[in-house]
Design a protein around this motif. Structure first.
Motif, PDB file in Angstrom:
ATOM      1  N   ARG A   1      12.437  66.899  67.179  1.00 31.93           N
ATOM      2  CA  ARG A   1      12.122  65.409  67.770  1.00 31.93           C
ATOM      3  C   ARG A   1      12.630  66.283  69.441  1.00 31.93           C
ATOM      4  NH1 ARG A   1      11.003  60.849  66.360  1.00 31.93           N
ATOM      5  NH2 ARG A   1      13.132  60.461  67.392  1.00 31.93           N
ATOM      6  N   ASN A   2      13.579  65.343  68.969  1.00 33.44           N
ATOM      7  CA  ASN A   2      15.008  65.466  70.177  1.00 33.44           C
ATOM      8  C   ASN A   2      15.720  66.816  70.592  1.00 33.44           C
ATOM      9  OD1 ASN A   2      15.348  62.432  69.961  1.00 33.44           O
ATOM     10  ND2 ASN A   2      16.502  62.510  68.795  1.00 33.44           N
ATOM     11  N   ALA A   3      15.397  67.665  69.930  1.00 33.50           N
ATOM     12  CA  ALA A   3      15.545  69.506  70.230  1.00 33.50           C
ATOM     13  C   ALA A   3      14.512  69.989  71.365  1.00 33.50           C
ATOM     14  CB  ALA A   3      16.215  70.152  69.059  1.00 33.50           C
ATOM     15  N   SER A   4      13.368  69.139  70.545  1.00 34.42           N
ATOM     16  CA  SER A   4      12.332  69.789  71.722  1.00 34.42           C
ATOM     17  C   SER A   4      11.881  69.369  72.534  1.00 34.42           C
ATOM     18  CB  SER A   4      10.695  69.556  71.036  1.00 34.42           C
ATOM     19  OG  SER A   4      10.556  68.309  70.893  1.00 34.42           O
ATOM     20  N   ARG A   5      12.515  68.164  73.073  1.00 31.04           N
ATOM     21  CA  ARG A   5      12.664  67.415  74.196  1.00 31.04           C
ATOM     22  C   ARG A   5      14.264  67.762  75.448  1.00 31.04           C
ATOM     23  NH1 ARG A   5      12.398  61.001  72.309  1.00 31.04           N
ATOM     24  NH2 ARG A   5      10.485  60.963  71.566  1.00 31.04           N
TER      25      ARG A   5
END
Length: 89
Positions: free
Chosen positions: A70-74
């Motif tokens: 999730r954080n990498a996609s953000r």
């Protein structure tokens, strides 16, 4: 001898827990390379949902943290017509 050969090939990280994968820079690099090898049939332009991408990771590492995906996609997600989709590579 098989274990050391798997380390040399980088396959020692497959199907291991996240703590093992994250323990050393070599293990992290090996996991990324193995992920690419296992899923090389997926086209680089193919878009996957964050949940689908996490599922692919979870097939190789059962407890891979969803929060990392999730954080990498953000960080990497560009504004697209379809929110919540990321390109495979």
């Amino acid at each position: 001898a098989d274990y050391f050969a798997s380390i040399e090939r980088g396959t020692n990280v497959l199907y291991r827990n996240f703590r093992y994968i994250n323990a050393t820079p070599r293990n992290r690099k090996s996991f990324i390379l193995q992920f690419g090898n296992v899923y090389k049939h997926i086209q680089p332009t193919e878009e996957l949902s964050i949940d689908s991408f996490h599922h692919l990771l979870s097939l190789l590492c059962r407890d891979f943290p969803y929060s990392l995906v999730r954080n990498a996609s953000r960080i990497t997600m560009e504004v697209k017509e379809i929110p919540g989709k990321v390109q495979f590579r």
